[in-house]
Write a protein that holds these residues in place. Structure first.
Motif, PDB file in Angstrom:
ATOM      1  N   PRO A 142       0.799  -1.230   0.000  1.00 33.61           N
ATOM      2  CA  PRO A 142       0.000   0.000   0.000  1.00 33.61           C
ATOM      3  C   PRO A 142       0.832   1.281   0.000  1.00 33.61           C
ATOM      4  CG  PRO A 142      -0.338  -1.262   2.035  1.00 33.61           C
ATOM      5  CD  PRO A 142       0.532  -2.085   1.149  1.00 33.61           C
ATOM      6  N   GLN A 143       2.084   1.223   0.475  1.00 36.98           N
ATOM      7  CA  GLN A 143       2.921   2.426   0.462  1.00 36.98           C
ATOM      8  C   GLN A 143       3.202   2.879  -0.971  1.00 36.98           C
ATOM      9  OE1 GLN A 143       3.878  -0.625   1.385  1.00 36.98           O
ATOM     10  NE2 GLN A 143       6.017  -1.018   0.906  1.00 36.98           N
ATOM     11  N   ILE A 144       3.155   1.973  -1.936  1.00 42.16           N
ATOM     12  CA  ILE A 144       3.310   2.348  -3.344  1.00 42.16           C
ATOM     13  C   ILE A 144       1.973   2.819  -3.890  1.00 42.16           C
ATOM     14  CG2 ILE A 144       3.925   1.550  -5.656  1.00 42.16           C
ATOM     15  CD1 ILE A 144       5.710  -0.569  -4.288  1.00 42.16           C
ATOM     16  N   GLY A 145       0.939   2.024  -3.654  1.00 40.80           N
ATOM     17  CA  GLY A 145      -0.389   2.354  -4.169  1.00 40.80           C
ATOM     18  C   GLY A 145      -0.936   3.668  -3.654  1.00 40.80           C
ATOM     19  N   GLU A 146      -0.567   4.048  -2.417  1.00 39.63           N
ATOM     20  CA  GLU A 146      -1.105   5.286  -1.837  1.00 39.63           C
ATOM     21  C   GLU A 146      -0.583   6.536  -2.546  1.00 39.63           C
ATOM     22  OE1 GLU A 146       2.004   6.026   1.900  1.00 39.63           O
ATOM     23  OE2 GLU A 146       0.087   5.035   2.254  1.00 39.63           O
ATOM     24  N   LEU A 147       0.474   6.407  -3.325  1.00 41.24           N
ATOM     25  CA  LEU A 147       0.957   7.534  -4.113  1.00 41.24           C
ATOM     26  C   LEU A 147      -0.031   7.912  -5.217  1.00 41.24           C
ATOM     27  CD1 LEU A 147       4.727   6.560  -4.592  1.00 41.24           C
ATOM     28  CD2 LEU A 147       3.850   8.468  -3.239  1.00 41.24           C
ATOM     29  N   TYR A 148      -0.920   6.984  -5.563  1.00 41.54           N
ATOM     30  CA  TYR A 148      -1.823   7.168  -6.699  1.00 41.54           C
ATOM     31  C   TYR A 148      -3.282   7.149  -6.273  1.00 41.54           C
ATOM     32  CZ  TYR A 148       2.431   6.305  -9.239  1.00 41.54           C
ATOM     33  OH  TYR A 148       3.713   6.391  -9.701  1.00 41.54           O
ATOM     34  N   PRO A 149      -3.828   8.321  -5.878  1.00 43.25           N
ATOM     35  CA  PRO A 149      -5.253   8.351  -5.552  1.00 43.25           C
ATOM     36  C   PRO A 149      -6.118   8.104  -6.791  1.00 43.25           C
ATOM     37  CG  PRO A 149      -4.303  10.564  -5.418  1.00 43.25           C
ATOM     38  CD  PRO A 149      -3.178   9.601  -5.671  1.00 43.25           C
ATOM     39  N   HIS A 150      -5.573   8.405  -7.973  1.00 41.86           N
ATOM     40  CA  HIS A 150      -6.281   8.155  -9.227  1.00 41.86           C
ATOM     41  C   HIS A 150      -5.423   7.235 -10.075  1.00 41.86           C
ATOM     42  CE1 HIS A 150      -8.985  11.321  -8.043  1.00 41.86           C
ATOM     43  NE2 HIS A 150      -7.960  12.136  -7.898  1.00 41.86           N
ATOM     44  N   CYS A 151      -5.922   6.045 -10.344  1.00 45.65           N
ATOM     45  CA  CYS A 151      -5.191   5.066 -11.143  1.00 45.65           C
ATOM     46  C   CYS A 151      -5.910   4.883 -12.480  1.00 45.65           C
ATOM     47  CB  CYS A 151      -5.122   3.727 -10.414  1.00 45.65           C
ATOM     48  SG  CYS A 151      -4.196   3.812  -8.867  1.00 45.65           S
ATOM     49  N   PHE A 152      -5.134   4.613 -13.516  1.00 48.47           N
ATOM     50  CA  PHE A 152      -5.675   4.453 -14.868  1.00 48.47           C
ATOM     51  C   PHE A 152      -5.288   3.070 -15.378  1.00 48.47           C
ATOM     52  CE2 PHE A 152      -4.932   8.895 -13.946  1.00 48.47           C
ATOM     53  CZ  PHE A 152      -6.198   9.434 -14.177  1.00 48.47           C
ATOM     54  N   PHE A 153      -5.874   2.056 -14.740  1.00 46.78           N
ATOM     55  CA  PHE A 153      -5.514   0.679 -15.041  1.00 46.78           C
ATOM     56  C   PHE A 153      -5.992   0.226 -16.418  1.00 46.78           C
ATOM     57  CE2 PHE A 153      -5.543   0.484 -10.273  1.00 46.78           C
ATOM     58  CZ  PHE A 153      -4.189   0.257 -10.135  1.00 46.78           C
ATOM     59  N   ASP A 154      -6.796   1.046 -17.111  1.00 44.42           N
ATOM     60  CA  ASP A 154      -7.251   0.707 -18.457  1.00 44.42           C
ATOM     61  C   ASP A 154      -6.406   1.368 -19.541  1.00 44.42           C
ATOM     62  OD1 ASP A 154      -8.120   3.253 -17.810  1.00 44.42           O
ATOM     63  OD2 ASP A 154     -10.072   3.038 -18.778  1.00 44.42           O
ATOM     64  N   ASP A 155      -5.427   2.200 -19.136  1.00 49.72           N
ATOM     65  CA  ASP A 155      -4.564   2.922 -20.077  1.00 49.72           C
ATOM     66  C   ASP A 155      -3.222   2.190 -20.184  1.00 49.72           C
ATOM     67  OD1 ASP A 155      -2.948   4.665 -21.496  1.00 49.72           O
ATOM     68  OD2 ASP A 155      -3.058   6.291 -20.035  1.00 49.72           O
ATOM     69  N   ALA A 156      -2.938   1.690 -21.370  1.00 51.90           N
ATOM     70  CA  ALA A 156      -1.714   0.911 -21.583  1.00 51.90           C
ATOM     71  C   ALA A 156      -0.456   1.719 -21.251  1.00 51.90           C
ATOM     72  CB  ALA A 156      -1.668   0.418 -23.025  1.00 51.90           C
TER      73      ALA A 156
END
Length: 192
Positions: A135-149
């Motif tokens: 989560p320490q990595i994921g918390e840097l990204y409040p908005h993720c674009f998992f559909d954008d290559a």
């Protein structure tokens, strides 16, 4: 071409990426102070400490970043969070009295947004799982674009231990297709 200050590291941040840095060397304290005064950013590129002699220890490509947050860390050091803004290629590097590097750079276009193909969806799923596991990595990204290559490829390249040669061979292209192919081979081999 423009001249920018460089912060070489063993890892990289790419456009839209975020990274927390610990600043303790005097040359980089000076860099942060100059950036703060000028409301400017600096360049990040890969540094290979194993390179000896006259060989260049820096990658040929990097990312211009802006500081978006400051903090005093538990050990008293300065912590900064940076976000990647735009890509560049390095043309000439000079070293100042305290070891701070400045480089003449040429700006490169960002990789365009593109939908993930069916074959590449597993890269997105693995990245989501990694953000949940760490989560320490994921918390840097409040908005993720998992559909954008492009977004997914760049986040993976930030996480993997790449050599300068590997990074440069992928960063030279105008889109993420070569990076996706490399990531597919790398992550599938790791899963086996």
């Amino acid at each position: 071409m423009e001249e920018i200050m460089l912060f070489p590291l063993s890892s990289i941040v790419l456009p839209e990426g975020k990274m927390k840095l610990r600043i303790f060397e005097p040359r980089y304290k000076r860099m942060v102070a100059e950036c703060s005064k000028a409301n400017s950013g600096f360049g990040m590129c890969l540094f290979d400490s194993k390179v000896k002699g006259n060989a260049n220890p820096l990658s040929e490509f990097g990312t211009w970043v802006k500081i978006v947050d400051f903090e005093t860390l538990g050990d008293g050091l300065l912590g900064v969070t940076v976000v990647g803004i735009k890509r560049f290629s390095i043309h000439k590097v000079r070293v100042e009295y305290d070891g701070l590097r400045r480089a003449r750079v040429e700006w490169q276009p960002s990789w365009p947004t593109q939908a993930l193909d069916e074959d590449d969806l597993f890269l997105s799923h693995h990245l989501q799982n990694l953000y949940q596991e760490f989560p320490q990595i994921g918390e840097l990204y409040p908005h993720c674009f998992f559909d954008d290559a492009s977004w997914v490829a760049q986040r993976w390249l930030e996480l993997l231990p790449l050599s300068n040669q590997q990074f440069d061979s992928l960063a030279q292209f105008a889109d993420c297709r070569h990076a996706l192919s490399f990531l597919t081979q790398t992550i599938e081999a790791y899963d086996e």
